[in-house]
Design a protein around this motif. Structure first.
Motif, PDB file in Angstrom:
ATOM      1  N   GLY A   1      -7.834  -4.149 -14.288  1.00 23.52           N
ATOM      2  CA  GLY A   1      -8.965  -4.745 -13.889  1.00 23.52           C
ATOM      3  C   GLY A   1      -8.873  -5.195 -12.529  1.00 23.52           C
ATOM      4  O   GLY A   1      -9.953  -5.772 -11.830  1.00 23.52           O
ATOM      5  N   PHE A   2      -7.840  -5.259 -11.748  1.00 24.35           N
ATOM      6  CA  PHE A   2      -7.831  -5.681 -10.406  1.00 24.35           C
ATOM      7  C   PHE A   2      -8.156  -4.753  -9.420  1.00 24.35           C
ATOM      8  O   PHE A   2      -8.076  -3.582  -9.433  1.00 24.35           O
ATOM      9  N   ALA A   3      -8.964  -5.109  -8.092  1.00 24.02           N
ATOM     10  CA  ALA A   3      -9.373  -4.077  -7.219  1.00 24.02           C
ATOM     11  C   ALA A   3      -8.875  -4.820  -5.931  1.00 24.02           C
ATOM     12  O   ALA A   3      -8.640  -5.859  -5.701  1.00 24.02           O
ATOM     13  N   VAL A   4      -8.675  -3.841  -4.740  1.00 29.41           N
ATOM     14  CA  VAL A   4      -7.975  -4.433  -3.631  1.00 29.41           C
ATOM     15  C   VAL A   4      -9.363  -4.895  -2.751  1.00 29.41           C
ATOM     16  O   VAL A   4     -10.359  -4.372  -2.773  1.00 29.41           O
ATOM     17  N   GLU A   5      -8.784  -6.077  -2.283  1.00 29.39           N
ATOM     18  CA  GLU A   5      -9.996  -6.815  -1.606  1.00 29.39           C
ATOM     19  C   GLU A   5      -9.697  -6.555   0.014  1.00 29.39           C
ATOM     20  O   GLU A   5     -10.472  -7.171   0.806  1.00 29.39           O
ATOM     21  N   GLY A   6      -8.386  -6.277   0.183  1.00 29.27           N
ATOM     22  CA  GLY A   6      -7.880  -6.103   1.714  1.00 29.27           C
ATOM     23  C   GLY A   6      -6.751  -5.932   2.040  1.00 29.27           C
ATOM     24  O   GLY A   6      -5.852  -5.859   0.940  1.00 29.27           O
ATOM     25  N   VAL A   7      -6.323  -5.120   2.999  1.00 25.06           N
ATOM     26  CA  VAL A   7      -5.014  -4.837   3.346  1.00 25.06           C
ATOM     27  C   VAL A   7      -4.629  -5.351   4.584  1.00 25.06           C
ATOM     28  O   VAL A   7      -5.351  -5.255   5.711  1.00 25.06           O
ATOM     29  N   LEU A   8      -3.661  -5.990   4.446  1.00 29.78           N
ATOM     30  CA  LEU A   8      -2.955  -6.548   6.147  1.00 29.78           C
ATOM     31  C   LEU A   8      -2.033  -5.357   6.516  1.00 29.78           C
ATOM     32  O   LEU A   8      -0.957  -5.135   5.913  1.00 29.78           O
ATOM     33  N   VAL A   9      -2.620  -4.535   7.294  1.00 26.09           N
ATOM     34  CA  VAL A   9      -1.771  -3.438   7.782  1.00 26.09           C
ATOM     35  C   VAL A   9      -0.480  -3.909   8.703  1.00 26.09           C
ATOM     36  O   VAL A   9      -0.607  -4.852   9.452  1.00 26.09           O
ATOM     37  N   GLY A  10       0.592  -3.433   8.380  1.00 22.56           N
ATOM     38  CA  GLY A  10       1.593  -3.645   8.978  1.00 22.56           C
ATOM     39  C   GLY A  10       2.340  -4.946   8.997  1.00 22.56           C
ATOM     40  O   GLY A  10       2.883  -5.513   9.900  1.00 22.56           O
ATOM     41  N   GLU A  11       1.987  -5.731   7.842  1.00 17.44           N
ATOM     42  CA  GLU A  11       2.308  -7.320   7.860  1.00 17.44           C
ATOM     43  C   GLU A  11       3.823  -7.375   7.740  1.00 17.44           C
ATOM     44  O   GLU A  11       4.008  -8.403   8.128  1.00 17.44           O
ATOM     45  N   PHE A  12       4.646  -6.722   7.342  1.00 16.11           N
ATOM     46  CA  PHE A  12       5.950  -6.977   7.205  1.00 16.11           C
ATOM     47  C   PHE A  12       6.702  -5.866   7.704  1.00 16.11           C
ATOM     48  O   PHE A  12       6.211  -4.779   7.868  1.00 16.11           O
ATOM     49  N   VAL A  13       7.854  -6.230   8.381  1.00 19.27           N
ATOM     50  CA  VAL A  13       8.673  -5.079   8.557  1.00 19.27           C
ATOM     51  C   VAL A  13      10.182  -5.415   7.698  1.00 19.27           C
ATOM     52  O   VAL A  13      10.688  -6.537   7.806  1.00 19.27           O
ATOM     53  N   ILE A  14      10.397  -4.314   6.645  1.00 24.33           N
ATOM     54  CA  ILE A  14      11.327  -4.413   5.777  1.00 24.33           C
ATOM     55  C   ILE A  14      12.331  -3.549   6.027  1.00 24.33           C
ATOM     56  O   ILE A  14      11.816  -2.125   5.850  1.00 24.33           O
ATOM     57  N   ALA A  15      13.448  -3.870   6.064  1.00 24.90           N
ATOM     58  CA  ALA A  15      14.571  -2.715   6.412  1.00 24.90           C
ATOM     59  C   ALA A  15      14.296  -1.863   7.567  1.00 24.90           C
ATOM     60  O   ALA A  15      14.227  -0.503   7.326  1.00 24.90           O
TER      61      ALA A  15
ATOM     62  N   ASP B   1       0.469  -5.079   3.489  1.00 21.17           N
ATOM     63  CA  ASP B   1       0.487  -6.164   2.363  1.00 21.17           C
ATOM     64  C   ASP B   1      -0.826  -6.103   1.616  1.00 21.17           C
ATOM     65  O   ASP B   1      -1.779  -6.292   2.371  1.00 21.17           O
ATOM     66  N   VAL B   2      -0.974  -5.715   0.359  1.00 23.39           N
ATOM     67  CA  VAL B   2      -2.171  -5.387  -0.179  1.00 23.39           C
ATOM     68  C   VAL B   2      -2.816  -6.618  -0.935  1.00 23.39           C
ATOM     69  O   VAL B   2      -1.956  -6.839  -1.933  1.00 23.39           O
ATOM     70  N   TRP B   3      -3.922  -7.096  -0.659  1.00 23.68           N
ATOM     71  CA  TRP B   3      -4.410  -8.320  -1.275  1.00 23.68           C
ATOM     72  C   TRP B   3      -5.281  -7.657  -2.778  1.00 23.68           C
ATOM     73  O   TRP B   3      -6.144  -6.942  -2.349  1.00 23.68           O
ATOM     74  N   MET B   4      -5.163  -7.844  -3.947  1.00 21.54           N
ATOM     75  CA  MET B   4      -6.050  -7.364  -5.060  1.00 21.54           C
ATOM     76  C   MET B   4      -6.559  -8.758  -5.745  1.00 21.54           C
ATOM     77  O   MET B   4      -6.016  -9.904  -5.772  1.00 21.54           O
ATOM     78  N   ALA B   5      -7.603  -8.475  -6.401  1.00 23.46           N
ATOM     79  CA  ALA B   5      -8.166  -9.662  -7.278  1.00 23.46           C
ATOM     80  C   ALA B   5      -9.059  -9.074  -8.373  1.00 23.46           C
ATOM     81  O   ALA B   5      -9.604  -7.932  -8.174  1.00 23.46           O
TER      82      ALA B   5
END
Length: 168
Positions: free
Chosen positions: A139-153, A159-163
């Motif tokens: 039942g969670f839905a995307v509320e926002g996306v922090l585009v390019g929030e992390f650099v991993i490897a 970073d996708v925020w859901m609620a």
């Protein structure tokens, strides 16, 4: 004969070693922007970073702990007291695909509802579509996306925020 359904219960201090093991075997940079768990640096699961067992639920299959979910207040402000955050989910690889993750997430949502929360949030990396589908099934839905929030490897990761809103 079908496999047993997962049993979800509140965590206790005696679950520490099992949860630490789950944390170690399930960690991957594909689903965590933090550093890998280190048994020497972090010899216990319930420590300052995680707090005590009261913020966790565990799942058992046939009496064996196979997964956990963390559910905590989303912040310290009175104006934010109605929100809980799922801030950790781990399921042993051998138990994946047996409904453990879904049982844990649904139980966390029900616990939040019982605590009077109006909303449960979580964050999931864009590199983890399997988890995102799990949360959507619950039942969670995307509320926002922090585009390019992390650099991993060396790769840029969203970073996708859901609620899920419990009062709707």
């Amino acid at each position: 004969m079908s496999p047993a359904d997962p049993v979800v219960r509140p965590a206790t201090t005696s679950d520490d070693a099992d949860l630490l093991e789950i944390d170690h075997v399930t960690w991957s940079p594909r689903w965590s922007p933090g550093t890998a768990p280190d048994r020497e640096r972090d010899p216990a699961f319930f420590r300052e970073q995680h707090g005590g067992p009261e913020g966790f639920l565990v799942a058992e299959l046939d009496g064996v702990v196979v997964g956990y979910v963390g559910l905590h207040p989303a912040g310290n402000l009175a104006s934010h007291a109605h929100v809980r955050i799922i801030d950790g989910l781990g399921v042993l690889p051998a138990a994946q695909g047996r409904g453990v993750g879904e049982a844990l997430v649904r139980a966390a949502v029900e616990r939040a509802r019982a605590e009077g929360a109006a909303k449960v949030t979580l964050r999931v990396l864009g590199t983890n579509p399997t988890a995102r589908r799990l949360y959507e099934r619950c039942g969670f839905a995307v509320e926002g996306v922090l585009v390019g929030e992390f650099v991993i490897a060396g790769a840029v990761v969203d970073d996708v925020w859901m609620a899920i809103h419990l009062d709707r």
